[in-house]
Each structure stands twice: as structure tokens, then as C-alpha cells.
Design a protein around this motif. Structure first.
Motif, PDB file in Angstrom:
ATOM      1  N   ALA A 227       0.881  -1.184   0.000  1.00  0.00           N
ATOM      2  CA  ALA A 227       0.000   0.000   0.000  1.00  0.00           C
ATOM      3  C   ALA A 227       0.913   1.227   0.000  1.00  0.00           C
ATOM      4  CB  ALA A 227      -0.902  -0.020   1.231  1.00  0.00           C
ATOM      5  N   PHE A 228       1.521   1.453  -1.181  1.00  0.00           N
ATOM      6  CA  PHE A 228       2.577   2.471  -1.252  1.00  0.00           C
ATOM      7  C   PHE A 228       2.084   3.860  -0.872  1.00  0.00           C
ATOM      8  CE2 PHE A 228       4.555  -0.524  -4.453  1.00  0.00           C
ATOM      9  CZ  PHE A 228       5.597  -0.903  -3.620  1.00  0.00           C
ATOM     10  N   GLU A 229       0.835   4.181  -1.221  1.00  0.00           N
ATOM     11  CA  GLU A 229       0.327   5.525  -0.894  1.00  0.00           C
ATOM     12  C   GLU A 229       0.372   5.739   0.617  1.00  0.00           C
ATOM     13  OE1 GLU A 229      -1.093   3.265  -2.732  1.00  0.00           O
ATOM     14  OE2 GLU A 229      -1.228   4.117  -4.754  1.00  0.00           O
ATOM     15  N   HIS A 230       0.030   4.678   1.365  1.00  0.00           N
ATOM     16  CA  HIS A 230       0.065   4.778   2.827  1.00  0.00           C
ATOM     17  C   HIS A 230       1.513   4.845   3.312  1.00  0.00           C
ATOM     18  CE1 HIS A 230      -4.222   3.462   3.969  1.00  0.00           C
ATOM     19  NE2 HIS A 230      -4.215   3.921   2.738  1.00  0.00           N
ATOM     20  N   ARG A 231       2.328   3.905   2.815  1.00  0.00           N
ATOM     21  CA  ARG A 231       3.724   3.859   3.271  1.00  0.00           C
ATOM     22  C   ARG A 231       4.407   5.206   3.063  1.00  0.00           C
ATOM     23  NH1 ARG A 231       7.971  -0.384   0.775  1.00  0.00           N
ATOM     24  NH2 ARG A 231       6.897  -1.841   2.134  1.00  0.00           N
ATOM     25  N   TRP A 232       4.259   5.751   1.863  1.00  0.00           N
ATOM     26  CA  TRP A 232       5.004   6.975   1.540  1.00  0.00           C
ATOM     27  C   TRP A 232       4.448   8.202   2.287  1.00  0.00           C
ATOM     28  CZ3 TRP A 232       4.795   5.425  -4.318  1.00  0.00           C
ATOM     29  CH2 TRP A 232       5.690   4.361  -4.524  1.00  0.00           C
ATOM     30  N   ALA A 233       3.172   8.139   2.674  1.00  0.00           N
ATOM     31  CA  ALA A 233       2.602   9.266   3.429  1.00  0.00           C
ATOM     32  C   ALA A 233       3.150   9.319   4.854  1.00  0.00           C
ATOM     33  CB  ALA A 233       1.074   9.150   3.461  1.00  0.00           C
ATOM     34  N   ALA A 234       3.786   8.256   5.313  1.00  0.00           N
ATOM     35  CA  ALA A 234       4.367   8.272   6.661  1.00  0.00           C
ATOM     36  C   ALA A 234       5.434   9.356   6.799  1.00  0.00           C
ATOM     37  CB  ALA A 234       4.950   6.904   7.013  1.00  0.00           C
ATOM     38  N   THR A 235       6.053   9.737   5.670  1.00  0.00           N
ATOM     39  CA  THR A 235       7.022  10.846   5.690  1.00  0.00           C
ATOM     40  C   THR A 235       6.399  12.079   6.346  1.00  0.00           C
ATOM     41  OG1 THR A 235       8.029  10.028   3.662  1.00  0.00           O
ATOM     42  CG2 THR A 235       8.455  12.318   4.203  1.00  0.00           C
ATOM     43  N   GLU A 236       5.129  12.342   6.016  1.00  0.00           N
ATOM     44  CA  GLU A 236       4.443  13.537   6.547  1.00  0.00           C
ATOM     45  C   GLU A 236       4.220  13.430   8.053  1.00  0.00           C
ATOM     46  OE1 GLU A 236       4.091  16.082   4.648  1.00  0.00           O
ATOM     47  OE2 GLU A 236       4.799  14.909   2.946  1.00  0.00           O
ATOM     48  N   ALA A 237       3.991  12.195   8.528  1.00  0.00           N
ATOM     49  CA  ALA A 237       3.760  12.020   9.970  1.00  0.00           C
ATOM     50  C   ALA A 237       5.032  12.374  10.751  1.00  0.00           C
ATOM     51  CB  ALA A 237       3.334  10.584  10.268  1.00  0.00           C
ATOM     52  N   PHE A 238       6.180  11.920  10.228  1.00  0.00           N
ATOM     53  CA  PHE A 238       7.439  12.284  10.902  1.00  0.00           C
ATOM     54  C   PHE A 238       7.658  13.799  10.828  1.00  0.00           C
ATOM     55  CE2 PHE A 238       8.316   7.758  10.023  1.00  0.00           C
ATOM     56  CZ  PHE A 238       8.681   7.369  11.297  1.00  0.00           C
ATOM     57  N   ALA A 239       7.365  14.383   9.660  1.00  0.00           N
ATOM     58  CA  ALA A 239       7.572  15.828   9.494  1.00  0.00           C
ATOM     59  C   ALA A 239       6.670  16.613  10.448  1.00  0.00           C
ATOM     60  CB  ALA A 239       7.297  16.229   8.043  1.00  0.00           C
ATOM     61  N   PHE A 240       5.440  16.134  10.633  1.00  0.00           N
ATOM     62  CA  PHE A 240       4.475  16.798  11.530  1.00  0.00           C
ATOM     63  C   PHE A 240       5.040  16.841  12.955  1.00  0.00           C
ATOM     64  CE2 PHE A 240       0.637  16.157  14.309  1.00  0.00           C
ATOM     65  CZ  PHE A 240       0.092  17.420  14.136  1.00  0.00           C
ATOM     66  N   HIS A 241       5.533  15.694  13.428  1.00  0.00           N
ATOM     67  CA  HIS A 241       6.092  15.647  14.789  1.00  0.00           C
ATOM     68  C   HIS A 241       7.368  16.479  14.900  1.00  0.00           C
ATOM     69  CE1 HIS A 241       3.753  12.587  17.153  1.00  0.00           C
ATOM     70  NE2 HIS A 241       3.158  12.562  15.982  1.00  0.00           N
ATOM     71  N   GLN A 242       8.176  16.441  13.845  1.00  0.00           N
ATOM     72  CA  GLN A 242       9.422  17.225  13.875  1.00  0.00           C
ATOM     73  C   GLN A 242       9.127  18.722  13.916  1.00  0.00           C
ATOM     74  OE1 GLN A 242      11.983  15.646  14.677  1.00  0.00           O
ATOM     75  NE2 GLN A 242      13.129  14.792  12.962  1.00  0.00           N
ATOM     76  N   ALA A 243       8.043  19.129  13.199  1.00  0.00           N
ATOM     77  CA  ALA A 243       7.706  20.560  13.165  1.00  0.00           C
ATOM     78  C   ALA A 243       7.294  21.045  14.556  1.00  0.00           C
ATOM     79  CB  ALA A 243       6.578  20.802  12.157  1.00  0.00           C
ATOM     80  N   ILE A 244       6.623  20.193  15.309  1.00  0.00           N
ATOM     81  CA  ILE A 244       6.214  20.577  16.671  1.00  0.00           C
ATOM     82  C   ILE A 244       7.396  20.413  17.625  1.00  0.00           C
ATOM     83  CG2 ILE A 244       4.643  20.021  18.577  1.00  0.00           C
ATOM     84  CD1 ILE A 244       2.731  18.848  16.428  1.00  0.00           C
TER      85      ILE A 244
END
Ligand SMILES: Cc1ncc(COP(=O)(O)O)c(C=O)c1O
Length: 343
Positions: A227-244
Motif C-alpha cells: 500500500a505504497f500511498e500509505h507507506r510513503w505518506a508516513a514521511t508527513e507524519a514524521f515531518a508533523f512531529h518534527q515541526a512541533i
């Protein structure tokens, strides 16, 4: 797999580790299965785990040990979670390590009780037990980190574990069907891939007849079209936490969990199961219901638009979670509702 590399880079930045040592999986359970099956366990090897771990660890170990003729032992690290101490937990674990122990399989934050293990102290005890052992006889510390990742800011280097396994769809808020395994260099070579990787050099070796070794991360990332769309969207989850900022996320999660624990401790109809000490807990908060059916309380809370769950273990508690998308008002409303419903 350019987008896989982006996820690895985001995860590596967040975890403070080498991106090449990160395998991308579909869940914590998949990661645990791959790691425990990938280890070359031998007949007579001892695998040490605890009574507090989730089904995914217990079942992966049972299957892997049955195949290898190894022995799995479960020990209790505390009797009453609310009264658990770092010394007791570490002491009990250290006392159970044998010369034949090859794997210490633990969970960072117990979804059975909300207890967060003193992983650094445990890692030091495992290192002491390994002193003087040959490489093939070392015990490695494998951590199911799913209720710590995104709730506590400690990185694998701080924790001192050899292998860090997690889904990224819980406290990190990544999509379902995403997860990772990180392995320290020495431990990574001990985990043989189980599912063919679709990424070079594995695929290219097959194509060209070459025999190039795969880095741990690529070699242990299961192939097949995922489920590549899901896997690759995980990048955004890390970025979200890093931004905070992971430290701020952890502090807020703790602040809300402490508020919830303080409130629930004063409710007569329940007993707090999770330790009050933020050093021994993260965002999970469990209570025992004094009277009546806990599943009825969960149902009634849901009717009041408060989401709690029953812990999926033989000893069942009512469990709450305070993430950064929870507000202090929601915490107070949960305490009031539990008070009203358990009178
Ligand atoms: C400690 C623990 N590990 C693993 C899992 C399973 O995680 P995943 O859905 O990522 O396999 C759960 C709960 O779902 C859990 O509580």
C-alpha cells in the motif's frame, strides 16, 4: 524506490539513526514477525520475554521458537503495575537472563497496564550479561516500541535497544498499514530477510546473477506491491512531529496523562492501574473498575462521546490515551463521566 528512501530519511532524522538501517513494514506485528523469524535461533536457546507483552510478541516468539527448538520464558516484571519501580523491573529482568539467553523481547510501553519500562537500565543489564560472550552467544534486546514512538521523545540510541520495532499508525498519526524496524549494526546482521525485497540490490541480484549484500533496511523491507500511498505518506507524519518538536509532543502527552491520572485517582469507583510517575508511564492510562462490567463502562463512555477501550489481555482494564489531539477539557470530561458512571 525513491519514496521509500524519503520515508527512511524522515524516520532516521526523527529517530537519530542511520537511514540504511531502517526497514519499512506494514505494522508492528509484521516487524516483530520478521525479526523473530529472521534470527538464527538454535535448539536450546533461551528467549526471555514478559507476561506484560502483547499477543504479537508472544505469538511471533512462539512460532519462531517452535521452528528452531528454542525455549521461550515469560517473566513478570511487577505484580502491581501502580506500584512498579524501575529497580524492581530491572532487577527481575536481569535475574532471569541465563547464559543461553539469546533474545530479550520487551515492550517499551505496556498496552496491558500503561507501564513504561526503564529501557536504558534494562539495556545496561543486558550489556552486563553479554560481557565476555562470543558474538554468536550475545543476547539482543528487541523492543516493541509502538506505544512509545510519538508519545515519548527517547530515541533508540537513548534507549540502548538493539532492535526497535514499531507501527507508525498509532501515536505518530501515520496511516494504517505503516511501520518500521530499526536494527543496530551488530543486531541487523543477525536478522535474515524472510520476504523477498523488491529493491536493489536484492532484485538486481536475481536479474543479473550478482550476489551483492543488502543493507538491513532494504533487505528486510518486504516486497510485493504494498500500500505504497500509505507507506510513503508516513514521511508527513514524521515531518508533523518534527515541526512541533518530539520533546514538546512528549511533554504535552505527559501533561494530559498526569491530569487524567490525578482526576481518576480521586474517583471512588475505579482504581488507577498505571503508575503516576511520568518516568514509568507515557500516554496510556488504565483503570480497574471496582464494580460492574468494564465493557459496559466503555460502551456508556462511547455514548458520551468519550473513547476508551478494554485492554485485550486476560486481565482486563479500561484504557484511555492522551495524545496531542486531546484537549484538557476532554480529559476533565472523561474524569467527570467516569465518576458519574461508576457511582
Ligand atoms: C504493544 C502492542 N504491540 C503491537 C500492537 C499491534 O500493532 P500493529 O497494529 O502495528 O501491528 C499493539 C496493539 O494493537 C500493541 O498494543
Amino acid at each position: 524506490m525513491e519514496h521509500d528512501d524519503e520515508v527512511r530519511a524522515a524516520a532516521a532524522g526523527y529517530l537519530g539513526v542511520d537511514a540504511a538501517a531502517i526497514a519499512l513494514t506494514g505494522s508492528t506485528t509484521m516487524g516483530l514477525g520478521l525479526v523473530y523469524h529472521g534470527l538464527a535461533l538454535r535448539p536450546g536457546d533461551h528467549v526471555l520475554t514478559t507476561t506484560h507483552d502483547f499477543y504479537s510478541t508472544h505469538e511471533a516468539l512462539r512460532l519462531a521458537a517452535a521452528r528452531a527448538g528454542a525455549e521461550v520464558e515469560q517473566v513478570a516484571l511487577y505484580d502491581d503495575p501502580a506500584a512498579a519501580s524501575a529497580d524492581e523491573v530491572t532487577g527481575r529482568l536481569a535475574a532471569a537472563i541465563r547464559p543461553a539467553t539469546r533474545v530479550v523481547a520487551l515492550t517499551w510501553v505496556h498496552s496491558s497496564t500503561g507501564v513504561k519500562l526503564p529501557v536504558r537500565a534494562i539495556a545496561d543489564a543486558v550489556a552486563a550479561a553479554n560481557a565476555g560472550r562470543a558474538d554468536a552467544d550475545r543476547a539482543i534486546l528487541v523492543l516493541d516500541a509502538v506505544h512509545g514512538l510519538g508519545a515519548d521523545a527517547a530515541q533508540p540510541g537513548d534507549l540502548g535497544c538493539d532492535v526497535f520495532v514499531s507501527g507508525t499508525h498509532k501515536w505518530l498519526f501515520g496511516p494504517r498499514g505503516t511501520g518500521l524496524v530499526w536494527a543496530a549494526a551488530g543486531a541487523g546482521v543477525a536478522v535474515a530477510p524472510t520476504i523477498p525485497s523488491f529493491t536493489a540490490p536484492s532484485f538486481v541480484n536475481w536479474f543479473s546473477g550478482d550476489d551483492q549484500p543488502s543493507p538491513f533496511g532494504v533487505g528486510n523491507t518486504p516486497g510485493g506491491y504494498q500500500a505504497f500511498e500509505h507507506r510513503w505518506a508516513a514521511t508527513e507524519a514524521f515531518a508533523f512531529h518534527q515541526a512541533i518538536g518530539p520533546d514538546r509532543v512528549a511533554a504535552r502527552t505527559q501533561e494530559l496523562a498526569t491530569r487524567l491520572k490525578d482526576g481518576l485517582a480521586d474517583v471512588g469507583g475505579v482504581r488507577l492501574v498505571t503508575p503516576r510517575d511520568p518516568g514509568l508511564s507515557a500516554g496510556l492510562v488504565c483503570v480497574e473498575v471496582a464494580r460492574g462490567d468494564p465493557s459496559e463502562l466503555v460502551r456508556q463512555l462511547r455514548d458520551a462521546r468519550i473513547v476508551a477501550s478494554l485492554t485485550p489481555y486476560r486481565e482486563t482494564y479500561v484504557r484511555f490515551g492522551t495524545s496531542i489531539v486531546t484537549t484538557p477539557d476532554q480529559v476533565d470530561a472523561a474524569v467527570e463521566a467516569v465518576d458519574e458512571l461508576t457511582r
